[in-house]
Write a protein that holds these residues in place. Structure first.
Motif, PDB file in Angstrom:
ATOM      1  N   LYS A  71       0.845  -1.191   0.000  1.00 20.03           N
ATOM      2  CA  LYS A  71       0.000   0.000   0.000  1.00 20.03           C
ATOM      3  C   LYS A  71       0.884   1.246   0.000  1.00 20.03           C
ATOM      4  CE  LYS A  71      -2.012  -1.436   3.735  1.00 20.03           C
ATOM      5  NZ  LYS A  71      -2.890  -1.525   4.926  1.00 20.03           N
ATOM      6  N   PHE A  72       0.475   2.262  -0.745  1.00 25.19           N
ATOM      7  CA  PHE A  72       1.277   3.473  -0.853  1.00 25.19           C
ATOM      8  C   PHE A  72       0.388   4.704  -0.807  1.00 25.19           C
ATOM      9  CE2 PHE A  72      -0.156   2.845  -5.160  1.00 25.19           C
ATOM     10  CZ  PHE A  72      -0.250   4.123  -5.708  1.00 25.19           C
ATOM     11  N   SER A  73       1.005   5.828  -0.469  1.00 25.47           N
ATOM     12  CA  SER A  73       0.347   7.129  -0.596  1.00 25.47           C
ATOM     13  C   SER A  73       1.367   8.118  -1.137  1.00 25.47           C
ATOM     14  CB  SER A  73      -0.224   7.613   0.739  1.00 25.47           C
ATOM     15  OG  SER A  73       0.813   7.976   1.624  1.00 25.47           O
ATOM     16  N   ILE A  74       0.885   9.247  -1.615  1.00 23.32           N
ATOM     17  CA  ILE A  74       1.753  10.254  -2.216  1.00 23.32           C
ATOM     18  C   ILE A  74       1.398  11.616  -1.631  1.00 23.32           C
ATOM     19  CG2 ILE A  74       2.614  11.279  -4.349  1.00 23.32           C
ATOM     20  CD1 ILE A  74       1.553   8.840  -5.848  1.00 23.32           C
ATOM     21  N   LEU A 112       1.923   2.980 -10.432  1.00 21.69           N
ATOM     22  CA  LEU A 112       1.981   1.998  -9.357  1.00 21.69           C
ATOM     23  C   LEU A 112       0.704   1.161  -9.284  1.00 21.69           C
ATOM     24  CD1 LEU A 112       3.759   4.011  -6.516  1.00 21.69           C
ATOM     25  CD2 LEU A 112       4.688   2.098  -7.830  1.00 21.69           C
ATOM     26  N   GLN A 113      -0.437   1.779  -9.537  1.00 25.95           N
ATOM     27  CA  GLN A 113      -1.683   1.011  -9.545  1.00 25.95           C
ATOM     28  C   GLN A 113      -1.719   0.037 -10.721  1.00 25.95           C
ATOM     29  OE1 GLN A 113      -4.469   4.349  -9.318  1.00 25.95           O
ATOM     30  NE2 GLN A 113      -4.971   3.794  -7.196  1.00 25.95           N
ATOM     31  N   ASP A 114      -1.101   0.421 -11.841  1.00 22.86           N
ATOM     32  CA  ASP A 114      -0.998  -0.504 -12.976  1.00 22.86           C
ATOM     33  C   ASP A 114      -0.163  -1.728 -12.613  1.00 22.86           C
ATOM     34  OD1 ASP A 114      -2.556   1.115 -14.549  1.00 22.86           O
ATOM     35  OD2 ASP A 114      -0.889   2.047 -15.626  1.00 22.86           O
ATOM     36  N   PHE A 115       0.788  -1.555 -11.692  1.00 17.91           N
ATOM     37  CA  PHE A 115       1.614  -2.662 -11.225  1.00 17.91           C
ATOM     38  C   PHE A 115       0.917  -3.477 -10.130  1.00 17.91           C
ATOM     39  CE2 PHE A 115       5.402  -0.567 -13.105  1.00 17.91           C
ATOM     40  CZ  PHE A 115       5.997  -1.685 -13.695  1.00 17.91           C
ATOM     41  N   GLY A 116      -0.290  -3.085  -9.747  1.00 19.06           N
ATOM     42  CA  GLY A 116      -1.045  -3.848  -8.764  1.00 19.06           C
ATOM     43  C   GLY A 116      -0.920  -3.366  -7.338  1.00 19.06           C
ATOM     44  N   LEU A 117      -0.247  -2.229  -7.099  1.00 19.19           N
ATOM     45  CA  LEU A 117      -0.140  -1.683  -5.749  1.00 19.19           C
ATOM     46  C   LEU A 117      -1.418  -0.935  -5.393  1.00 19.19           C
ATOM     47  CD1 LEU A 117       2.883  -2.249  -6.570  1.00 19.19           C
ATOM     48  CD2 LEU A 117       3.491  -0.421  -5.003  1.00 19.19           C
ATOM     49  N   THR A 118      -1.700  -0.834  -4.112  1.00 19.55           N
ATOM     50  CA  THR A 118      -2.935  -0.223  -3.628  1.00 19.55           C
ATOM     51  C   THR A 118      -2.668   1.163  -3.057  1.00 19.55           C
ATOM     52  OG1 THR A 118      -3.819  -2.405  -3.066  1.00 19.55           O
ATOM     53  CG2 THR A 118      -4.877  -0.487  -2.030  1.00 19.55           C
ATOM     54  N   TYR A 119      -3.461   2.135  -3.508  1.00 21.77           N
ATOM     55  CA  TYR A 119      -3.338   3.485  -2.957  1.00 21.77           C
ATOM     56  C   TYR A 119      -4.136   3.559  -1.664  1.00 21.77           C
ATOM     57  CZ  TYR A 119      -3.036   8.558  -2.693  1.00 21.77           C
ATOM     58  OH  TYR A 119      -2.757   9.841  -2.287  1.00 21.77           O
ATOM     59  N   ASP A 120      -3.463   3.921  -0.561  1.00 22.07           N
ATOM     60  CA  ASP A 120      -4.099   3.948   0.759  1.00 22.07           C
ATOM     61  C   ASP A 120      -3.497   5.088   1.568  1.00 22.07           C
ATOM     62  OD1 ASP A 120      -4.996   3.555   3.363  1.00 22.07           O
ATOM     63  OD2 ASP A 120      -4.899   1.368   3.236  1.00 22.07           O
ATOM     64  N   GLU A 121      -4.254   6.149   1.741  1.00 26.58           N
ATOM     65  CA  GLU A 121      -3.742   7.320   2.455  1.00 26.58           C
ATOM     66  C   GLU A 121      -3.717   7.135   3.963  1.00 26.58           C
ATOM     67  OE1 GLU A 121      -5.562  10.991   1.476  1.00 26.58           O
ATOM     68  OE2 GLU A 121      -4.846  11.001  -0.599  1.00 26.58           O
ATOM     69  N   SER A 122      -4.494   6.205   4.490  1.00 29.04           N
ATOM     70  CA  SER A 122      -4.595   6.067   5.945  1.00 29.04           C
ATOM     71  C   SER A 122      -3.541   5.125   6.517  1.00 29.04           C
ATOM     72  CB  SER A 122      -5.992   5.590   6.335  1.00 29.04           C
ATOM     73  OG  SER A 122      -6.255   4.315   5.769  1.00 29.04           O
ATOM     74  N   GLN A 123      -3.192   4.062   5.813  1.00 30.31           N
ATOM     75  CA  GLN A 123      -2.248   3.070   6.335  1.00 30.31           C
ATOM     76  C   GLN A 123      -1.251   2.631   5.258  1.00 30.31           C
ATOM     77  OE1 GLN A 123      -4.994   0.056   7.894  1.00 30.31           O
ATOM     78  NE2 GLN A 123      -4.687   0.859   9.957  1.00 30.31           N
ATOM     79  N   PRO A 124      -0.469   3.555   4.739  1.00 27.00           N
ATOM     80  CA  PRO A 124       0.464   3.189   3.668  1.00 27.00           C
ATOM     81  C   PRO A 124       1.701   2.473   4.219  1.00 27.00           C
ATOM     82  CG  PRO A 124       0.742   5.489   4.223  1.00 27.00           C
ATOM     83  CD  PRO A 124      -0.421   5.000   5.043  1.00 27.00           C
ATOM     84  N   ASP A 125       2.231   1.548   3.418  1.00 25.06           N
ATOM     85  CA  ASP A 125       3.521   0.938   3.728  1.00 25.06           C
ATOM     86  C   ASP A 125       4.666   1.843   3.302  1.00 25.06           C
ATOM     87  OD1 ASP A 125       2.404  -1.616   4.622  1.00 25.06           O
ATOM     88  OD2 ASP A 125       1.858  -1.882   2.507  1.00 25.06           O
ATOM     89  N   ILE A 126       4.434   2.617   2.250  1.00 21.74           N
ATOM     90  CA  ILE A 126       5.448   3.537   1.741  1.00 21.74           C
ATOM     91  C   ILE A 126       4.776   4.856   1.372  1.00 21.74           C
ATOM     92  CG2 ILE A 126       5.274   2.686  -0.661  1.00 21.74           C
ATOM     93  CD1 ILE A 126       8.357   3.088  -0.790  1.00 21.74           C
ATOM     94  N   ARG A 146       2.355  14.060   9.164  1.00 15.63           N
ATOM     95  CA  ARG A 146       1.064  13.440   8.859  1.00 15.63           C
ATOM     96  C   ARG A 146       1.031  11.984   9.302  1.00 15.63           C
ATOM     97  NH1 ARG A 146      -1.809  13.004   2.849  1.00 15.63           N
ATOM     98  NH2 ARG A 146      -3.728  11.967   3.563  1.00 15.63           N
ATOM     99  N   TYR A 147       2.160  11.289   9.155  1.00 14.17           N
ATOM    100  CA  TYR A 147       2.207   9.860   9.468  1.00 14.17           C
ATOM    101  C   TYR A 147       3.084   9.560  10.686  1.00 14.17           C
ATOM    102  CZ  TYR A 147       0.002   9.285   4.925  1.00 14.17           C
ATOM    103  OH  TYR A 147      -0.882   9.354   3.873  1.00 14.17           O
ATOM    104  N   SER A 148       3.243  10.532  11.568  1.00 16.06           N
ATOM    105  CA  SER A 148       4.129  10.355  12.728  1.00 16.06           C
ATOM    106  C   SER A 148       3.635   9.282  13.695  1.00 16.06           C
ATOM    107  CB  SER A 148       4.293  11.687  13.478  1.00 16.06           C
ATOM    108  OG  SER A 148       3.044  12.157  13.960  1.00 16.06           O
ATOM    109  N   SER A 149       2.360   8.932  13.622  1.00 15.05           N
ATOM    110  CA  SER A 149       1.813   7.920  14.534  1.00 15.05           C
ATOM    111  C   SER A 149       2.096   6.498  14.058  1.00 15.05           C
ATOM    112  CB  SER A 149       0.303   8.105  14.682  1.00 15.05           C
ATOM    113  OG  SER A 149      -0.355   7.901  13.442  1.00 15.05           O
ATOM    114  N   ARG A 150       2.639   6.340  12.855  1.00 15.34           N
ATOM    115  CA  ARG A 150       2.909   4.999  12.325  1.00 15.34           C
ATOM    116  C   ARG A 150       4.305   4.919  11.687  1.00 15.34           C
ATOM    117  NH1 ARG A 150      -0.390   2.232   9.528  1.00 15.34           N
ATOM    118  NH2 ARG A 150       1.021   1.588   7.883  1.00 15.34           N
TER     119      ARG A 150
END
Length: 267
Positions: A2-5, A24-38, A54-58
């Motif tokens: 999962k990724f966000s930008i 990235l979505q064409d490569f099958g990755l998931t856009y996720d603003e709440s819990q991104p891996d990258i 923004r992501y200091s809690s994770r």
């Protein structure tokens, strides 16, 4: 994965953001603003600072990678012409995780008010609302000095190349678990004295500021400026949390320093 930008918001950064998301979505990755891996930051160091907060809690679950669309930044490894290469690397290549220290700031208040805790990636500064800052400085619980001057700056190693450097502080490699205290225009004469040099403190030391007269201060946490009233003390130390960067290729810290401050722009 999962990724966000996060985008700087200008036309170039927004266009790159949309292109990267589509690829990235064409490569099958998931856009996720709440819990991104990258988290991909498109802009400059300021954009990455925004993403960090923004992501200091994770921070233990998210890695960051930066693309700079302006001047070379310390937190941005990639340039717009390398978008396709970066997308393939994210989609197909396991990345190395590089961790940098962060700064914990705890503000305690008079009359038993609830304390406030912040994390900073670059630095925190303390100034009076008006006039000269007068603070007792304690290191590891022991009184060190009474500071009088414009203000104080406490920085992380990765933030040592920012405002700290402008104050005459040392540049510290981010592999070191440390914080640095630098003075802003201290008053030194026959009556008043400060150390006059930046102090580098290891991770097991705390630095605490205690007001002598004023209780209201302008305190910055990276790009955020906050007014705090009825302050009893401000404590700084190396935080337990670290920021994690996704590295797909080596880019040594000293190379970043050289390219930012020494290299000829025409080379």
């Amino acid at each position: 994965m999962k990724f966000s930008i996060t985008s700087k918001g200008n036309a170039q950064s927004n266009a790159l953001m949309h292109k990267i998301r589509t690829y990235l979505q064409d490569f099958g990755l998931t856009y996720d603003e709440s819990q991104p891996d990258i988290v991909i930051s498109v802009g400059g160091d300021g954009t990455l600072l925004y993403a960090f907060h923004r992501y200091s809690s994770r921070l233990d679950k998210t890695a960051f990678v930066g693309i700079h669309t302006g001047h070379l930044g310390f937190y941005a490894d990639w340039v717009p012409d390398e978008i396709e290469k970066l997308v393939i690397a994210i989609a197909k290549t396991p990345y190395q995780v590089v961790e940098y220290p962060t700064l914990e700031v705890i503000i305690r208040y008079q009359h038993g008010g609830k304390e406030t805790r912040y994390l900073a990636l670059n630095e925190s500064t303390v100034k009076c609302v008006e006039g000269t800052l007068v603070m007792d400085i304690e290191i590891k619980g022991l009184h060190f000095e009474r500071f009088r001057g414009d203000g104080l700056c406490v920085s992380t190693p990765s933030g040592s190349t920012a405002y700290n450097k402008a104050l005459g502080g040392a540049i510290i490699h981010p592999s070191l678990q440390a914080i640095q205290l630098a003075e802003m225009a201290s008053i030194n004469n026959k009556v008043f004295r400060t150390i006059g040099s930046p102090l580098i403190l290891p991770s097991h030391h705390t630095c605490t500021l205690k007001p002598v007269r004023d209780q209201d201060f302008m305190i910055t946490i990276d790009h955020l400026t906050l007014l705090h009233k009825d302050v009893k003390s401000i404590q700084f130390r190396v935080a337990n949390e670290k920021i994690r960067f996704a590295r797909f290729r080596p880019l040594p810290f000293w190379t970043r320093v050289h390219d930012s401050f020494i290299a000829d722009k025409d080379q």
